[in-house]
Design an enzyme around this catalytic site. Sequence first.
Site, mmCIF file in Angstrom:
data_model
loop_
_atom_site.group_PDB
_atom_site.id
_atom_site.type_symbol
_atom_site.label_atom_id
_atom_site.label_comp_id
_atom_site.label_asym_id
_atom_site.label_seq_id
_atom_site.Cartn_x
_atom_site.Cartn_y
_atom_site.Cartn_z
ATOM 1 C CE LYS A 187 -4.464 0.767 0.137
ATOM 2 N NZ LYS A 187 -5.483 -0.133 -0.457
HETATM 3 P P1 NAD Z 1 -12.727 7.631 -3.559
HETATM 4 O O1 NAD Z 1 -11.783 8.702 -3.189
HETATM 5 O O2 NAD Z 1 -13.023 7.380 -4.994
HETATM 6 O O3 NAD Z 1 -14.148 7.912 -2.848
HETATM 7 C C1 NAD Z 1 -14.265 8.110 -1.468
HETATM 8 C C2 NAD Z 1 -15.697 8.537 -1.119
HETATM 9 O O4 NAD Z 1 -15.770 8.719 0.292
HETATM 10 C C3 NAD Z 1 -16.122 9.860 -1.732
HETATM 11 O O5 NAD Z 1 -17.508 9.851 -1.990
HETATM 12 C C4 NAD Z 1 -15.787 10.863 -0.615
HETATM 13 O O6 NAD Z 1 -16.574 12.049 -0.699
HETATM 14 C C5 NAD Z 1 -16.110 10.057 0.615
HETATM 15 N N1 NAD Z 1 -15.308 10.471 1.765
HETATM 16 C C6 NAD Z 1 -13.991 10.776 1.782
HETATM 17 N N2 NAD Z 1 -13.613 11.146 3.008
HETATM 18 C C7 NAD Z 1 -14.703 11.054 3.793
HETATM 19 C C8 NAD Z 1 -14.949 11.307 5.156
HETATM 20 N N3 NAD Z 1 -13.975 11.750 5.978
HETATM 21 N N4 NAD Z 1 -16.207 11.109 5.637
HETATM 22 C C9 NAD Z 1 -17.189 10.658 4.823
HETATM 23 N N5 NAD Z 1 -17.025 10.418 3.517
HETATM 24 C C10 NAD Z 1 -15.795 10.613 3.005
HETATM 25 O O7 NAD Z 1 -12.198 6.319 -2.838
HETATM 26 P P2 NAD Z 1 -12.493 4.797 -3.223
HETATM 27 O O8 NAD Z 1 -11.473 4.355 -4.199
HETATM 28 O O9 NAD Z 1 -13.940 4.645 -3.553
HETATM 29 O O10 NAD Z 1 -12.145 4.078 -1.858
HETATM 30 C C11 NAD Z 1 -13.094 4.015 -0.791
HETATM 31 C C12 NAD Z 1 -12.693 2.928 0.174
HETATM 32 O O11 NAD Z 1 -12.653 1.665 -0.501
HETATM 33 C C13 NAD Z 1 -11.316 3.074 0.823
HETATM 34 O O12 NAD Z 1 -11.360 2.528 2.122
HETATM 35 C C14 NAD Z 1 -10.430 2.228 -0.061
HETATM 36 O O13 NAD Z 1 -9.274 1.791 0.635
HETATM 37 C C15 NAD Z 1 -11.363 1.078 -0.339
HETATM 38 N N6 NAD Z 1 -11.039 0.285 -1.538
HETATM 39 C C16 NAD Z 1 -10.936 0.882 -2.756
HETATM 40 C C17 NAD Z 1 -10.679 0.093 -3.879
HETATM 41 C C18 NAD Z 1 -10.629 0.683 -5.277
HETATM 42 O O14 NAD Z 1 -10.528 -0.113 -6.232
HETATM 43 N N7 NAD Z 1 -10.718 1.987 -5.460
HETATM 44 C C19 NAD Z 1 -10.494 -1.289 -3.743
HETATM 45 C C20 NAD Z 1 -10.609 -1.860 -2.477
HETATM 46 C C21 NAD Z 1 -10.891 -1.059 -1.388
#
Ligand code: NAD
Length: 421
Positions: A111
């Site tokens: 990561k």
């Molecule tokens: P992203 O940045 O695309 O979206 C994040 C979302 O969460 C947005 O809608 C944002 O407004 C909201 N957000 C951000 N900070 C916040 C806060 N403090 N309080 C409330 N809402 C908040 O991120 P993502 O890629 O969708 O990732 C989201 C989660 O999923 C993370 O935990 C990430 O580690 C996990 N994840 C992502 C992937 C991937 O393929 N992108 C894969 C596995 C896990």
Amino acid sequence: METVNEYDSPMYNEAVGQFDRVAKLMGLDDNVSDRLRVPQKALVVSFPFRHDTYTDVETIFGYRVQHLTTMGPTKGGIRYAPDVDLGEVSALAMFMTWKCAIVGVPFGGAKGGVRINPMELSRAELQRVTRRFTMEIINAIGPETDIPAPDLGTNEQVMAWLMDTYSQHVGHAVPAVVTGKPPALGGSVARREATGRGLMFLLPQAARAIDLNPEGATVAVHGFGNVGRYAALAGQQMGAKVVAVSDISGAIYNPDGLDTESVGKWVDENRYLEGYHYADFLDGNDVFALDVDVLVPAAIQNVIRKDNAPDVKAKLIIEGANNPTTLEADDMLRERGVLIVPDILANAGGVTVSYFEWVQDVQKYFWTENEVVARLREIMTRAFDDVHGIAEQEHVDMRTAALIKGIRRVADAKLVRGIFP
Ligand code: NAD
């Protein structure tokens, strides 16, 4: 076993706490378990970042952590967030190890993170931070060593800049150094939707396990970024009723169901959910207490805690974000009979299609969307069945079962490889 101070942080301690609990239950060899509690490599960098104003120069911290190099190259996202630290990135690298092992892709966990608020950056600033951070970690990454991907606060464009910076450095295009990049650069079709879609592929199986009809089941999604948006879209396409989604600006709620595609278009044009018509606007944290069948936390970690766990009415939680539920809340919800499909299983669709992307880049032969989606569905549903089978056989919850599956595979590989020298 003692905590290793270098990585000490609430999230790392939680990751190790989960691991210790399951390692003990499995009767894992102490030598192997000690080895798996700490990352194999961790790189901490600091670098100067010039704001658009050209007067302010800020020192920024960044991290790249490789938890396990036993299984193949390491793999894991890069997040941009204001509170990223070494412990958090190390915890997430450890989760990636189990996740890869659960779905059977030949990677170890990694990561990365940069401690910065991407929402405050212009496009030019985002590009400068990305290129400089890539240079700082360039010797640690590569298509056969460590392959980054998008995570919280990063996206396809950030991956494109990373790929370009790496390629400029080595003198030729290297698409396989990163996944989650745009299809024009060798990205896989259906990667963008993979995590959210993969998560929703598990809804019918999980619903069946608790006698819930997935058709018409009501769903609330916390987070409307890469994971939450496509989980909401896939949920609606599969016949569930998505009644609420949230982002950092707040939550929108319509008990008759949201049109998730139109919500997506609104966010494309207006960046935030706030102001969307055809729904009530709530505080973002209100989604956890809504009277719904299914809750999908898909934003950030530690959002379901002991203080709000008693308010949760959903019977099923499918974790899109990493570590959204604290250990205490997990215990409380389980006692109440809530089924939790854990993050390391539920959001593994992202790394699965990242693996497909890497395979396509290495072979220089690209698959159709139908091929990608069919293989994703097969891997996710099989992983769910495997984990559910372990849960029934060992009389444990799904998180413990998923960890048993992941840890067992990694421990077996470590033991047969032996110790060098
Ligand atoms: P992203 O940045 O695309 O979206 C994040 C979302 O969460 C947005 O809608 C944002 O407004 C909201 N957000 C951000 N900070 C916040 C806060 N403090 N309080 C409330 N809402 C908040 O991120 P993502 O890629 O969708 O990732 C989201 C989660 O999923 C993370 O935990 C990430 O580690 C996990 N994840 C992502 C992937 C991937 O393929 N992108 C894969 C596995 C896990």
